[in-house]
Design a protein around this motif. Sequence first.
Motif, PDB file in Angstrom:
ATOM      1  N   VAL A  57      -3.649   7.065  -2.443  1.00 10.87           N
ATOM      2  CA  VAL A  57      -4.289   6.168  -3.355  1.00 10.87           C
ATOM      3  C   VAL A  57      -5.115   7.041  -4.032  1.00 10.87           C
ATOM      4  CG1 VAL A  57      -6.606   5.523  -3.249  1.00 10.87           C
ATOM      5  CG2 VAL A  57      -4.870   4.803  -1.939  1.00 10.87           C
ATOM      6  N   ALA A 112       2.199   4.184  -4.079  1.00 10.35           N
ATOM      7  CA  ALA A 112       1.084   4.993  -3.317  1.00 10.35           C
ATOM      8  C   ALA A 112       0.326   3.138  -2.180  1.00 10.35           C
ATOM      9  CB  ALA A 112       0.269   4.441  -4.374  1.00 10.35           C
ATOM     10  N   GLY A 113       0.901   1.920  -3.162  1.00 11.83           N
ATOM     11  CA  GLY A 113      -0.007   0.540  -1.694  1.00 11.83           C
ATOM     12  C   GLY A 113       0.818   0.696  -0.810  1.00 11.83           C
ATOM     13  N   ALA A 147      -2.676   7.973  -6.992  1.00 15.69           N
ATOM     14  CA  ALA A 147      -2.558   6.241  -7.703  1.00 15.69           C
ATOM     15  C   ALA A 147      -3.988   5.812  -8.302  1.00 15.69           C
ATOM     16  CB  ALA A 147      -2.344   4.953  -6.454  1.00 15.69           C
ATOM     17  N   TRP A 203      -6.518  -1.368   1.598  1.00 15.26           N
ATOM     18  CA  TRP A 203      -6.667  -0.677   2.251  1.00 15.26           C
ATOM     19  C   TRP A 203      -7.603  -0.204   2.588  1.00 15.26           C
ATOM     20  CZ3 TRP A 203      -6.571   4.949   2.357  1.00 15.26           C
ATOM     21  CH2 TRP A 203      -6.224   5.854   3.625  1.00 15.26           C
ATOM     22  N   CYS A 210      -3.471  -0.781  -2.201  1.00 14.81           N
ATOM     23  CA  CYS A 210      -4.480   0.247  -2.128  1.00 14.81           C
ATOM     24  C   CYS A 210      -6.024   0.290  -2.012  1.00 14.81           C
ATOM     25  CB  CYS A 210      -4.284   1.912  -3.488  1.00 14.81           C
ATOM     26  SG  CYS A 210      -2.581   2.201  -4.181  1.00 14.81           S
ATOM     27  N   TRP A 211      -6.567  -1.031  -2.666  1.00 18.00           N
ATOM     28  CA  TRP A 211      -7.948  -1.388  -2.369  1.00 18.00           C
ATOM     29  C   TRP A 211      -8.355  -2.241  -1.055  1.00 18.00           C
ATOM     30  CZ3 TRP A 211     -10.297  -6.484  -2.005  1.00 18.00           C
ATOM     31  CH2 TRP A 211     -11.963  -5.947  -2.506  1.00 18.00           C
ATOM     32  N   ALA A 215      -0.016   4.169   1.363  1.00 19.66           N
ATOM     33  CA  ALA A 215      -1.310   4.114   2.301  1.00 19.66           C
ATOM     34  C   ALA A 215      -1.276   2.677   3.019  1.00 19.66           C
ATOM     35  CB  ALA A 215      -1.980   3.040   1.035  1.00 19.66           C
ATOM     36  N   VAL A 254     -10.262   2.295  -8.191  1.00 18.48           N
ATOM     37  CA  VAL A 254      -9.051   1.657  -8.213  1.00 18.48           C
ATOM     38  C   VAL A 254      -9.621   0.120  -8.663  1.00 18.48           C
ATOM     39  CG1 VAL A 254      -7.148   0.597  -6.551  1.00 18.48           C
ATOM     40  CG2 VAL A 254      -8.044   2.704  -6.164  1.00 18.48           C
TER      41      VAL A 254
END
Length: 156
Positions: free
Chosen positions: A47, A31-32, A50, A152, A149-150, A35, A104
Amino acid sequence: MATSAPTRFDRSIPTDSIVFGYGPMLPLVAAGIGAWLLPTPWGVLAVRLAIIWGALILSFIGGVRRGFGFARAEASTAIELAAAVAYVTIAGLALLVPYAATAVALLAAGYALAALLDRRAALRGNAPAHFARLRVPQLLLGCAGLAACWAWLMTR
């Protein structure tokens, strides 16, 4: 049959713990990466998935901690309950907050907390002995995916 408390030199991690420990971290890493590499609508979906997956796994980890106390009478019930409640509460909050970046961040903090607490518990006999070696790299891998993710989300 009672076993002695693990030592810091305990090196064996069962194969199933490696597979079922690191395996659930891979969707968070994917997912990271997704993204950052996918078009924005798909990145948002990555995200969101996730967040759901991360919360499910953190809740499961809480259940594992509590379940250990059922299997081993010497384990501290109060510590097991506190850890399980903390992990599940963080996971639940991550699912309830309206902002993905906050969700997240909560999950990443929960994974880092679980890495530290589960290692400490394993060294004291309140979690399976192999958690002392497994949990930190396993859960920090999940944290890395969540951090991606965060990051992004912060660029949007």
